[in-house]
Design a protein around this motif. Structure first.
Motif, mmCIF file in Angstrom:
data_model
loop_
_atom_site.group_PDB
_atom_site.id
_atom_site.type_symbol
_atom_site.label_atom_id
_atom_site.label_comp_id
_atom_site.label_asym_id
_atom_site.label_seq_id
_atom_site.Cartn_x
_atom_site.Cartn_y
_atom_site.Cartn_z
ATOM 1 N N VAL A 159 17.737 -1.529 -5.564
ATOM 2 C CA VAL A 159 16.822 -1.068 -6.614
ATOM 3 C C VAL A 159 15.827 -2.189 -6.869
ATOM 4 C CG1 VAL A 159 16.606 -0.335 -9.007
ATOM 5 C CG2 VAL A 159 18.558 0.412 -7.648
ATOM 6 N N LEU A 160 14.536 -1.862 -6.790
ATOM 7 C CA LEU A 160 13.478 -2.837 -7.018
ATOM 8 C C LEU A 160 12.604 -2.378 -8.173
ATOM 9 C CD1 LEU A 160 12.347 -3.462 -3.326
ATOM 10 C CD2 LEU A 160 13.927 -4.836 -4.677
ATOM 11 N N GLN A 161 11.967 -3.335 -8.833
ATOM 12 C CA GLN A 161 11.085 -3.027 -9.953
ATOM 13 C C GLN A 161 9.681 -3.495 -9.604
ATOM 14 O OE1 GLN A 161 12.528 -4.578 -13.600
ATOM 15 N NE2 GLN A 161 10.971 -3.587 -14.843
ATOM 16 N N GLY A 162 8.695 -2.645 -9.871
ATOM 17 C CA GLY A 162 7.328 -2.998 -9.532
ATOM 18 C C GLY A 162 6.321 -2.214 -10.344
ATOM 19 N N VAL A 163 5.057 -2.280 -9.904
ATOM 20 C CA VAL A 163 3.947 -1.639 -10.607
ATOM 21 C C VAL A 163 3.255 -0.686 -9.647
ATOM 22 C CG1 VAL A 163 1.759 -2.040 -11.786
ATOM 23 C CG2 VAL A 163 3.629 -3.655 -12.055
ATOM 24 N N VAL A 164 2.915 0.512 -10.128
ATOM 25 C CA VAL A 164 2.222 1.507 -9.308
ATOM 26 C C VAL A 164 0.781 1.056 -9.099
ATOM 27 C CG1 VAL A 164 1.499 3.912 -9.167
ATOM 28 C CG2 VAL A 164 3.685 3.344 -10.214
ATOM 29 N N VAL A 165 0.359 0.991 -7.821
ATOM 30 C CA VAL A 165 -1.019 0.600 -7.526
ATOM 31 C C VAL A 165 -1.836 1.758 -6.968
ATOM 32 C CG1 VAL A 165 -0.561 -1.846 -7.210
ATOM 33 C CG2 VAL A 165 -0.326 -0.301 -5.270
ATOM 34 N N THR A 203 2.354 4.261 -4.268
ATOM 35 C CA THR A 203 2.472 2.942 -3.672
ATOM 36 C C THR A 203 2.810 1.967 -4.787
ATOM 37 O OG1 THR A 203 0.804 3.524 -2.041
ATOM 38 C CG2 THR A 203 1.308 1.189 -2.293
ATOM 39 N N VAL A 204 3.873 1.196 -4.574
ATOM 40 C CA VAL A 204 4.384 0.283 -5.595
ATOM 41 C C VAL A 204 4.320 -1.143 -5.061
ATOM 42 C CG1 VAL A 204 6.385 -0.314 -7.012
ATOM 43 C CG2 VAL A 204 5.943 2.070 -6.428
ATOM 44 N N THR A 205 3.787 -2.062 -5.851
ATOM 45 C CA THR A 205 3.790 -3.475 -5.498
ATOM 46 C C THR A 205 4.953 -4.160 -6.204
ATOM 47 O OG1 THR A 205 1.399 -3.524 -5.234
ATOM 48 C CG2 THR A 205 2.486 -5.626 -5.577
ATOM 49 N N VAL A 206 5.788 -4.823 -5.410
ATOM 50 C CA VAL A 206 6.944 -5.539 -5.942
ATOM 51 C C VAL A 206 6.704 -7.032 -5.742
ATOM 52 C CG1 VAL A 206 9.419 -5.925 -5.706
ATOM 53 C CG2 VAL A 206 8.487 -3.621 -5.436
ATOM 54 N N GLN A 207 6.802 -7.796 -6.820
ATOM 55 C CA GLN A 207 6.593 -9.237 -6.742
ATOM 56 C C GLN A 207 7.918 -9.962 -6.890
ATOM 57 O OE1 GLN A 207 3.688 -10.329 -9.671
ATOM 58 N NE2 GLN A 207 1.994 -9.689 -8.359
ATOM 59 N N ARG A 208 8.046 -11.080 -6.152
ATOM 60 C CA ARG A 208 9.229 -11.919 -6.260
ATOM 61 C C ARG A 208 8.791 -13.372 -6.215
ATOM 62 N NH1 ARG A 208 11.273 -13.569 -1.061
ATOM 63 N NH2 ARG A 208 9.865 -12.829 0.567
ATOM 64 N N LYS A 224 4.898 -7.426 -2.058
ATOM 65 C CA LYS A 224 4.982 -6.491 -0.945
ATOM 66 C C LYS A 224 4.791 -5.084 -1.495
ATOM 67 C CE LYS A 224 7.694 -5.234 3.045
ATOM 68 N NZ LYS A 224 8.890 -5.466 3.835
ATOM 69 N N LYS A 225 4.134 -4.238 -0.701
ATOM 70 C CA LYS A 225 3.896 -2.860 -1.114
ATOM 71 C C LYS A 225 4.924 -1.937 -0.459
ATOM 72 C CE LYS A 225 -1.090 -3.126 -1.773
ATOM 73 N NZ LYS A 225 -2.381 -2.624 -1.304
ATOM 74 N N PHE A 226 5.418 -0.983 -1.251
ATOM 75 C CA PHE A 226 6.345 0.033 -0.776
ATOM 76 C C PHE A 226 5.786 1.405 -1.130
ATOM 77 C CE2 PHE A 226 8.974 -3.684 -1.668
ATOM 78 C CZ PHE A 226 9.749 -3.772 -0.525
ATOM 79 N N THR A 227 5.982 2.380 -0.247
ATOM 80 C CA THR A 227 5.641 3.761 -0.586
ATOM 81 C C THR A 227 6.915 4.446 -1.063
ATOM 82 O OG1 THR A 227 5.938 4.404 1.722
ATOM 83 C CG2 THR A 227 3.700 3.950 0.999
ATOM 84 N N THR A 279 6.855 6.136 6.831
ATOM 85 C CA THR A 279 6.832 4.889 6.060
ATOM 86 C C THR A 279 7.533 4.997 4.703
ATOM 87 O OG1 THR A 279 4.715 5.491 5.057
ATOM 88 C CG2 THR A 279 4.642 4.198 7.088
ATOM 89 N N LYS A 280 8.002 6.171 4.339
ATOM 90 C CA LYS A 280 8.535 6.380 2.981
ATOM 91 C C LYS A 280 10.049 6.511 3.013
ATOM 92 C CE LYS A 280 7.367 10.236 0.854
ATOM 93 N NZ LYS A 280 6.689 11.238 0.028
#
Length: 77
Positions: free
Chosen positions: A5-11, A20-25, A40-43, A68-69
């Motif tokens: 489970v990752l947390q990010g922001v919708v771009v 498309t979600v950008t996850v920062q670490r 990194k971007k995830f769909t 890719t999803k």
């Protein structure tokens, strides 16, 4: 086996049922010992097209839905 489970922001939410979600670490640089932000971007699959750009979301690993999803939206915050 537990799903990641990752947390990010919708771009982006331009595609149908896809966001498309950008996850920062933060990682430490091996030589300089400073923290660097990597992203990194995830769909992800958004079944009801609810997510808006700039919204914080949690995504979970799932079976491959397309080329890719292979993530799905779990929670919108």
């Amino acid at each position: 086996m537990p799903r990641r489970v990752l947390q990010g922001v919708v771009v982006s939410n331009k595609c149908d049922k896809t966001i498309t979600v950008t996850v920062q670490r933060r990682v430490m640089h091996p030589v300089y010992k400073k923290f660097i932000t990597r992203s990194k971007k995830f769909t992800a699959h958004d079944e009801n097209n609810q997510c808006q750009v700039g919204q914080g979301v949690k995504i979970r690993e799932c079976r491959p839905i397309s080329k890719t999803k292979h993530w799905e939206v779990v929670f919108e915050s």
